[in-house]
Design an enzyme around this catalytic site. Structure first.
Site, PDB file in Angstrom:
ATOM      1  N   ARG A  37      24.505 -18.053  12.788  1.00 19.00           N
ATOM      2  CA  ARG A  37      25.031 -17.061  11.848  1.00 19.00           C
ATOM      3  C   ARG A  37      23.913 -16.431  11.026  1.00 19.00           C
ATOM      4  O   ARG A  37      23.949 -15.231  10.730  1.00 19.00           O
ATOM      5  CB  ARG A  37      26.060 -17.707  10.910  1.00 19.00           C
ATOM      6  CG  ARG A  37      27.406 -17.992  11.575  1.00 19.00           C
ATOM      7  CD  ARG A  37      28.359 -18.607  10.588  1.00 19.00           C
ATOM      8  NE  ARG A  37      27.850 -19.878  10.097  1.00 19.00           N
ATOM      9  CZ  ARG A  37      28.348 -20.549   9.061  1.00 19.00           C
ATOM     10  NH1 ARG A  37      29.352 -20.029   8.381  1.00 19.00           N
ATOM     11  NH2 ARG A  37      27.852 -21.698   8.690  1.00 19.00           N
ATOM     12  N   ASN A  55      32.089 -19.224  10.957  1.00 14.55           N
ATOM     13  CA  ASN A  55      32.387 -20.304  11.894  1.00 14.55           C
ATOM     14  C   ASN A  55      33.892 -20.508  11.998  1.00 14.55           C
ATOM     15  O   ASN A  55      34.591 -20.519  10.986  1.00 14.55           O
ATOM     16  CB  ASN A  55      31.738 -21.611  11.442  1.00 14.55           C
ATOM     17  CG  ASN A  55      30.283 -21.690  11.849  1.00 14.55           C
ATOM     18  OD1 ASN A  55      29.791 -20.874  12.632  1.00 14.55           O
ATOM     19  ND2 ASN A  55      29.576 -22.679  11.322  1.00 14.55           N
TER      20      ASN A  55
END
Length: 253
Positions: A37, A55
């Site tokens: 990320r 997530n």
């Protein structure tokens, strides 16, 4: 004049919003707890996009981004990352209407998830692994040479297998020839039985004996076929294990 300026600003915002697109990307693979990320956020900021990366509980990462359509295509291509820690396997994409609700590109962090410091540590770990791999380049060359020799050995094993299969085919041909001779013998035995029936009139015991012989012949044939098939399957299994071992060694290299 202030009212006109506010209207103009609203009009410009609506025009920009119409030109913007929203894309939702569902990324699967080794993408959690690997600094993925953080990489996505960096890419999104570099491309001047707005949105977030999050997530999901199923192991995927959800990316929502808004911006120019061509730039969003660049994002889609750039997030397909494969390196020491990250391995993107699949990206599902869907389009939506832009809302302009995002003020930047950021990472959604839930309870128990890593923060940016741990993501930075993951990136440093990846770089350390890369340096270590480069430091062992000589060892890799040696291992590659060994793999090549092992591959040559595998080729020789395959050649031997081909020769064994050829011998097996030859044995099967001889077996068929023997069975044909046995069939011919059985035909002759049937003729002999007919003669004995005519001469003696009672040949039940002879017929029983001959039927046992025929059963024994068939059993022998089945046993021989089973033995050959068992050896062939065992040989194929050993070769498959060798190939799988080679693939694993080459993949780890």
């Amino acid at each position: 004049m202030l009212i006109l300026t506010a209207c103009q600003s609203l009009l410009i915002f609506k025009i920009d919003l119409l030109q913007m697109k929203r894309i939702i990307l569902m990324v699967s693979g080794k993408v959690q707890q690997a600094g993925y990320r953080n990489r996505v956020v960096g890419i999104g900021k570099n491309l001047a996009l707005s949105g977030y990366a999050e997530n999901l509980s199923d192991g995927r990462v959800k990316i929502v981004a808004e911006g120019d359509e061509d730039v969003l295509k660049q994002l889609t291509a750039a997030i397909n990352i494969k390196n020491t820690l990250i391995n993107v396997e699949n990206v599902e994409s869907s389009d939506r209407e832009a809302t302009g609700e995002f003020t930047g590109f950021y990472k959604l962090v839930k309870d128990g998830e890593t923060d940016e410091r741990l993501d930075t540590a993951a990136d440093l770990l990846k770089e350390l692994i890369g340096v270590t791999n480069n430091g062992f380049s000589t060892l890799n060359n040696t291992m590659t040479s060994g793999f090549n020799k092992l591959a040559l050995g595998q080729d020789k094993i395959l050649e031997k297998q081909d020769r064994m299969l050829e011998k097996q085919d030859s044995m099967l041909e001889k077996q068929d020839s023997m069975l044909e001779k046995q069939d011919s013998m059985l035909e002759k035995q049937d003729i002999s039985i007919n003669i004995l029936e005519k001469v003696h009139g009672d040949t039940s015991e002879i017929k029983y004996t001959l039927s046992r012989i025929e059963v024994d012949v068939k059993d022998t044939r089945c046993s021989l076929l089973s033995y050959i098939e068992e050896k062939h399957q065992k040989l194929e299994g050993e070769i498959a294990e060798i190939k799988a071992t080679l693939v694993k060694i080459q993949a780890s290299g």
